[in-house]
Design a protein around this motif. Structure first.
Motif, PDB file in Angstrom:
ATOM      1  N   UNK A 100     -82.339   7.334  -7.247  1.00 25.74           N
ATOM      2  CA  UNK A 100     -82.074   8.137  -8.578  1.00 25.74           C
ATOM      3  C   UNK A 100     -81.900   9.628  -8.230  1.00 25.74           C
ATOM      4  N   UNK A 101     -82.783  10.162  -7.481  1.00 26.59           N
ATOM      5  CA  UNK A 101     -82.820  11.211  -7.468  1.00 26.59           C
ATOM      6  C   UNK A 101     -81.303  11.592  -6.568  1.00 26.59           C
ATOM      7  N   UNK A 102     -81.217  11.484  -6.186  1.00 26.16           N
ATOM      8  CA  UNK A 102     -79.694  11.525  -4.853  1.00 26.16           C
ATOM      9  C   UNK A 102     -78.309  11.451  -5.737  1.00 26.16           C
ATOM     10  N   UNK A 103     -78.452  10.533  -6.292  1.00 28.31           N
ATOM     11  CA  UNK A 103     -76.811  10.804  -7.345  1.00 28.31           C
ATOM     12  C   UNK A 103     -76.841  11.509  -8.318  1.00 28.31           C
ATOM     13  N   UNK A 104     -78.309  11.759  -9.108  1.00 31.78           N
ATOM     14  CA  UNK A 104     -78.601  12.757  -9.626  1.00 31.78           C
ATOM     15  C   UNK A 104     -78.167  14.159  -9.511  1.00 31.78           C
ATOM     16  N   UNK A 122     -86.017  -1.280 -17.456  1.00 33.78           N
ATOM     17  CA  UNK A 122     -86.906  -0.518 -16.551  1.00 33.78           C
ATOM     18  C   UNK A 122     -87.704   0.098 -17.943  1.00 33.78           C
ATOM     19  N   UNK A 123     -88.967  -0.716 -17.689  1.00 33.76           N
ATOM     20  CA  UNK A 123     -89.937  -0.398 -18.645  1.00 33.76           C
ATOM     21  C   UNK A 123     -90.470   0.943 -18.131  1.00 33.76           C
ATOM     22  N   UNK A 124     -90.295   1.627 -17.014  1.00 33.24           N
ATOM     23  CA  UNK A 124     -90.848   3.189 -16.354  1.00 33.24           C
ATOM     24  C   UNK A 124     -89.493   4.465 -17.096  1.00 33.24           C
ATOM     25  N   UNK A 125     -88.823   4.165 -16.821  1.00 35.03           N
ATOM     26  CA  UNK A 125     -87.278   4.377 -17.756  1.00 35.03           C
ATOM     27  C   UNK A 125     -87.021   6.240 -16.758  1.00 35.03           C
ATOM     28  N   UNK A 126     -87.093   4.798 -14.746  1.00 36.72           N
ATOM     29  CA  UNK A 126     -87.105   6.216 -14.229  1.00 36.72           C
ATOM     30  C   UNK A 126     -86.134   7.031 -14.110  1.00 36.72           C
ATOM     31  N   UNK A 127     -84.294   6.568 -14.516  1.00 37.82           N
ATOM     32  CA  UNK A 127     -83.524   6.841 -14.861  1.00 37.82           C
ATOM     33  C   UNK A 127     -84.129   8.761 -15.417  1.00 37.82           C
ATOM     34  N   UNK A 128     -84.658   8.212 -16.452  1.00 38.36           N
ATOM     35  CA  UNK A 128     -84.951   9.634 -17.289  1.00 38.36           C
ATOM     36  C   UNK A 128     -85.995  10.433 -16.381  1.00 38.36           C
ATOM     37  N   UNK A 129     -86.794   9.428 -16.508  1.00 39.47           N
ATOM     38  CA  UNK A 129     -87.647  10.582 -15.641  1.00 39.47           C
ATOM     39  C   UNK A 129     -87.574  11.837 -15.130  1.00 39.47           C
ATOM     40  N   UNK A 130     -86.817  10.953 -14.014  1.00 38.52           N
ATOM     41  CA  UNK A 130     -86.252  11.502 -12.653  1.00 38.52           C
ATOM     42  C   UNK A 130     -85.734  12.942 -13.059  1.00 38.52           C
ATOM     43  N   UNK A 131     -84.160  12.464 -14.356  1.00 40.45           N
ATOM     44  CA  UNK A 131     -83.363  13.398 -14.718  1.00 40.45           C
ATOM     45  C   UNK A 131     -83.852  14.475 -15.190  1.00 40.45           C
ATOM     46  N   UNK A 135     -84.431  18.552 -14.195  1.00 39.01           N
ATOM     47  CA  UNK A 135     -84.155  19.573 -15.885  1.00 39.01           C
ATOM     48  C   UNK A 135     -82.433  19.359 -16.022  1.00 39.01           C
ATOM     49  N   UNK A 136     -82.374  18.205 -16.099  1.00 36.98           N
ATOM     50  CA  UNK A 136     -81.048  17.676 -16.025  1.00 36.98           C
ATOM     51  C   UNK A 136     -81.175  16.736 -17.935  1.00 36.98           C
ATOM     52  N   UNK A 137     -82.372  17.176 -18.387  1.00 37.65           N
ATOM     53  CA  UNK A 137     -82.217  16.180 -20.086  1.00 37.65           C
ATOM     54  C   UNK A 137     -82.839  17.978 -21.096  1.00 37.65           C
ATOM     55  N   UNK A 138     -82.332  19.153 -20.593  1.00 32.97           N
ATOM     56  CA  UNK A 138     -81.935  20.067 -21.866  1.00 32.97           C
ATOM     57  C   UNK A 138     -80.271  20.002 -22.164  1.00 32.97           C
ATOM     58  N   UNK A 139     -80.427  22.118 -22.995  1.00 33.89           N
ATOM     59  CA  UNK A 139     -79.020  22.119 -23.305  1.00 33.89           C
ATOM     60  C   UNK A 139     -77.681  21.976 -22.276  1.00 33.89           C
ATOM     61  N   UNK A 140     -76.892  21.421 -22.838  1.00 42.60           N
ATOM     62  CA  UNK A 140     -75.336  21.063 -22.375  1.00 42.60           C
ATOM     63  C   UNK A 140     -75.406  19.707 -21.968  1.00 42.60           C
ATOM     64  N   UNK A 141     -76.448  18.415 -21.746  1.00 40.96           N
ATOM     65  CA  UNK A 141     -76.856  17.480 -21.202  1.00 40.96           C
ATOM     66  C   UNK A 141     -76.540  16.558 -22.039  1.00 40.96           C
ATOM     67  N   UNK A 142     -75.721  15.607 -22.321  1.00 45.09           N
ATOM     68  CA  UNK A 142     -75.924  14.311 -23.068  1.00 45.09           C
ATOM     69  C   UNK A 142     -75.953  12.694 -22.329  1.00 45.09           C
ATOM     70  N   UNK A 162     -95.621   5.245 -25.817  1.00 45.16           N
ATOM     71  CA  UNK A 162     -95.643   6.947 -24.676  1.00 45.16           C
ATOM     72  C   UNK A 162     -94.996   7.482 -23.980  1.00 45.16           C
ATOM     73  N   UNK A 163     -94.358   6.505 -23.030  1.00 46.78           N
ATOM     74  CA  UNK A 163     -92.960   6.907 -21.893  1.00 46.78           C
ATOM     75  C   UNK A 163     -91.582   6.999 -22.932  1.00 46.78           C
ATOM     76  N   UNK A 164     -91.590   6.697 -24.138  1.00 48.47           N
ATOM     77  CA  UNK A 164     -89.976   7.522 -25.343  1.00 48.47           C
ATOM     78  C   UNK A 164     -90.705   8.946 -25.470  1.00 48.47           C
ATOM     79  N   UNK A 165     -91.387   9.414 -24.826  1.00 46.66           N
ATOM     80  CA  UNK A 165     -91.209  11.166 -25.206  1.00 46.66           C
ATOM     81  C   UNK A 165     -90.302  11.419 -23.940  1.00 46.66           C
ATOM     82  N   UNK A 166     -89.889  11.139 -22.922  1.00 48.06           N
ATOM     83  CA  UNK A 166     -89.171  11.997 -21.872  1.00 48.06           C
ATOM     84  C   UNK A 166     -87.480  11.741 -22.221  1.00 48.06           C
TER      85      UNK A 166
END
Length: 811
Positions: A100-104, A122-131, A135-142, A162-166
């Motif tokens: 995931x890290x390499x792709x993003x 994926x209960x851990x939501x690894x894609x969004x955690x690594x995003x 710093x890919x979950x900020x402005x300009x990103x959708x 609680x993991x929903x916050x990410x």
């Protein structure tokens, strides 16, 4: 593999989770599913992307049949709406954080910032955690997600949410299930089981679908038993074929009642937890639509719905009456969404560049005509007309555009512009700024901005002003101007004669002499050499206005005649592009210009006739030498270069009109959003007048380049330009005549009264008078004013003497 097995064993296979859109009843006759096909989900996702106006997306998916086929379906739906998946980021089936890290990380160099994630639970939501770590979950990103996110969230127990916050700002789809009493009761029982510790997972849509699937199978088997009574299986040799021999199917038997059980399944129609359960011709449960959800902090907000009939709406599918099979973007509506930036303002969805990777802009490093674009050798900064236009246009773009200029060419010769645009198309440059002509072959590989300068091809040849006309002196004035001017001279002659005749001896004498004096005086005012002087105040007032009018007219005539006599007339036998093609003379063109390809490929001129020229100095030398002494008969080049050349070399001119239409624009990679924004900015520059000011800054320091050698003559002077002066002169002249007539009539009346009094007192024998009063008036006017005054004085003395002598004779 399982569908192939059940097809051979003729056992119906019913699935509540296989959403692969490529699974079809034609390929697998015994396959039935109660889950919605991803073809509907991807249509919903494409409508969602289109609703917010994004054109390019990045797809993140699992690299298996489920992931690939789902993304293929999304790509097809996007293409229908003139959008596309610009980049694909496949993840291995057994992916980990490193993948995931390499792709993003690799995707951060891409322009699009709209990510569509199509993955497994994926209960851990690894894609969004690594995003978030990147710093890919900020402005300009959708971040958009298919129903795997909603399925995972609904499956989590309250302790694990609680993991929903990410995933703040993520927008996802969830298969829509209509609300019902049965559904609420079932969910209540499930939660009761969770409370008692009988289950730890929550209940998602696929769980409800699984429940309905079990009931569908039970109903079908019940009906099958009622009709057939029992189940029988038979061994068949047909299972031993080249296709199935590796599956060890020889130990299995074929279900004899498979077709009947399949028929009973397809005939089902009942109400389940997910809605009405029945199968269409494709053996799928018809789509019930999707919920559009938005994750905000720890809350899942419902922002709208999607159905195949109505598209996006804030009303649930069941509450929409009279559904339609087609809809437009204007019909769509959703509630406000909170994006990863924490704002409800719709993100742009792409970035042109950032500080880490600025926009790479290729700039032609010219050798000649460096006023358009050049590299300063001392500071290595680019400057010129085109660079200033780009910088000004960039100020009108509503976002920051980090960039760096990179030289294209060695500066010792003009670079090839086709090669520059190809480098943009090949991603060696992100854009190109310069005097780049917009031509057909270039528009096929890059996108151009709105033209900021006209650049049609024109012909340049030597010119000469040796030809003239014997009647050229008549050209400055129009015919009506000449007539009115001549009439004015006559009018002034008559007015001045009338005003001066009674008081000025120069305007008296025999009729022929007076006529000659009158017109000679009028026309000699043109040269200010009058032998006669005006004596009367009225005559002098008229002359002041007339001389002012004459000064303006003569000055304008002189200037217009000078302009006409200096108009350059063509000395070359070439009259246009047709005569140039028909001749066999050599033709010059600028190195690097598209003129060469146009002359060869479009006008079919032999390449052997074309002479490359690299600078204005070479232009001048080739034109001076001419076709018979190693030079050229004419040069074909773009209008801006020619204008700049002619501003310094007035002995040459443009022949005819431009024979192509075109313009200069900035080149961008295909599909670049910056091309549209720069085009809008150029239009704003043009409307505000700044585009013209930039041109004047670079090319109008002495005088703006102007076209020469055209057939148009300088404009004639028309009466409308001077009618005010003529009117003023006429009013003053008429006014002076009126004052003169009033004064003369008053004197005539006084003179007549004195004459009548004298005639009455004197002897009646002195009865010499003209029978016509008008004739007497004309005689009075023709007499000199001094003589009239003396006569009136004598008559006054006679009136005083006659009475006294008369009284002496009275007896």
């Amino acid at each position: 593999m399982i569908t192939e097995i059940v097809d051979n064993l003729q056992v119906p296979l019913i699935s509540y989770s296989a959403t692969d859109p490529t699974l079809s009843a034609q390929q697998f006759p015994f396959f039935v599913r109660t889950a919605q096909s991803d073809s509907y989900q991807m249509a919903a996702m494409a409508d969602l992307i289109d609703y917010y106006g994004w054109k390019d997306v990045v797809a993140v998916y699992i690299d298996d049949e489920f992931g690939r086929n789902g993304i293929y379906a999304l790509s097809d739906e996007l293409e229908k709406r003139m959008m596309k998946i610009s980049y694909k980021l496949p993840l291995p089936v057994q992916y980990d954080s490193r993948h995931i890290m390499d792709a993003l990380n690799n995707s951060k160099i891409f322009g699009p910032r709209v990510y569509v994630v199509h993955a497994n639970l994926d209960p851990a939501f690894r894609i969004f955690t690594i995003a978030q770590e990147l710093q890919m979950m900020g402005s300009d990103y959708v971040w958009l997600a298919t129903d795997w996110v909603s399925a995972t969230l609904d499956s989590l127990s309250p302790k694990n949410q609680t993991s929903i916050e990410i995933m703040k700002g993520v927008v996802a789809l969830r298969p829509h299930t209509p609300d019902s009493v049965r559904k609420r009761a079932f969910i209540a029982r499930w939660r009761d089981m969770q409370t008692k510790g009988l289950t730890r997972s929550g209940l998602n849509t696929y769980g409800l679908c699984a429940y309905d699937t079990v009931w569908a199978v039970a109903y079908a088997i019940d009906r099958y038993i009622n009709e057939n009574g029992n189940f029988t299986f038979t061994f068949r040799d047909a299972l031993y074929d080249e296709k199935t021999k590796d599956m060890w199917l020889g130990k299995l038997k074929v279900f004899d009642g498979g077709s009947l059980l399949l028929k009973k399944l397809l005939q089902l129609n009942f109400t389940g937890l997910t809605g009405q359960i029945y199968f269409n011709a494709e053996r799928n449960v018809p789509s019930g639509g999707y919920d559009v959800i938005n994750i905000v902090q720890r809350e899942i907000r419902l922002v709208g719905f999607w159905s195949n009939e109505t598209g996006l709406s804030v009303l649930a599918p069941k509450n929409i009456e009279g559904g339609q099979s087609s809809y437009t973007r204007e019909d769509q509506k959703l509630h406000d969404v909170t994006w990863p930036s924490g704002k409800t303002e719709i993100p742009r969805g792409w970035v042109v560049a950032d500080s880490e990777r600025p926009l790479r802009i290729g700039v032609p490093n010219r050798f000649s005509f460096t006023g358009f674009v050049m590299e300063n050798q001392s500071s290595h900064q680019f400057q010129g007309y085109c660079v200033d236009v780009f910088n000004e246009a960039r100020n009108f773009v509503p976002y920051d555009v980090p960039y760096r200029f990179e030289a294209y060419g060695d500066g010792h010769s003009n670079p090839n512009y086709d090669g520059l645009t190809k480098m943009v198309a090949d991603n060696e440059f992100d854009a190109a700024v310069g005097d780049i002509a917009i031509v057909t072959n270039r528009t096929k590989i890059v996108d151009f901005s709105q033209p900021f300068a006209s650049s049609g091809l024109v012909i340049v040849a030597p010119i000469d002003n040796s030809k003239s006309s014997a009647w050229v002196f008549l050209q400055p004035f129009s015919a009506e101007m000449w007539v009115v001017t001549a009439a004015s001279f006559v009018m002034i002659a008559v007015v001045i004669w009338i005003l001066e005749h009674r008081v000025n001896n120069d305007f008296r004498g025999p009729p022929k002499r007076q006529l000659a004096t009158m017109f000679l005086f009028s026309f000699s005012t043109l040269f200010k050499k009058n032998q006669e002087d005006t004596v009367s105040p009225l005559g002098r007032m008229v002359m002041v206005v007339w001389l002012f009018l004459l000064m303006v007219i003569s000055s304008s005539y002189t200037a217009s005649l000078s302009s006409i006599l200096t108009v350059q007339q063509l000395s070359s036998p070439i009259t246009g592009i047709d005569s140039l093609i028909a001749s066999n003379w050599p033709i010059g063109y600028q190195v690097g210009s598209f003129a060469h390809s146009y002359l060869v490929e479009s006008l079919y001129i032999s390449p052997s006739r074309l002479i490359p020229l690299g600078s204005p100095e070479e232009y001048e030398r080739a034109l001076r030498l001419g076709p018979n002494h190693g030079g050229v008969a004419a040069i074909v080049d773009e209008q801006p270069y020619v204008d700049l050349f002619l501003s310094k070399h007035t002995q040459f001119g443009i022949i005819g009109q431009a024979f192509t239409s075109g313009g200069w624009g900035f080149a961008f990679q295909r599909g670049s959003p910056l091309a549209v924004d720069i085009s809008t900015a150029i239009l704003k520059l043009s409307e505000s007048g700044k585009l013209q000011k930039i041109r004047e800054k670079w090319f109008c320091k002495m005088a703006c380049p102007s076209e020469r050698g055209k057939d148009s003559e300088p404009e004639q002077l028309h009466l409308i330009s001077f009618w005010g002066l003529f009117l003023l002169s006429g009013v003053i002249s008429v006014g002076a005549l009126l004052v003169f007539l009033i004064r003369v009539i008053r004197l005539f009346v006084q003179f007549k009264k004195q004459q009548m009094a004298t005639t009455t007192l004197l002897s009646e024998s002195s009865n010499r008078q003209c029978s016509d009063t008008f004739c007497k008036f004309l005689d009075f006017v023709d007499q000199k004013e001094d003589a009239i005054e003396k006569s009136m004085s004598r008559n006054g003395n006679a009136q005083q003497q006659i009475p006294s002598s008369t009284y002496e004779d009275v007896p």
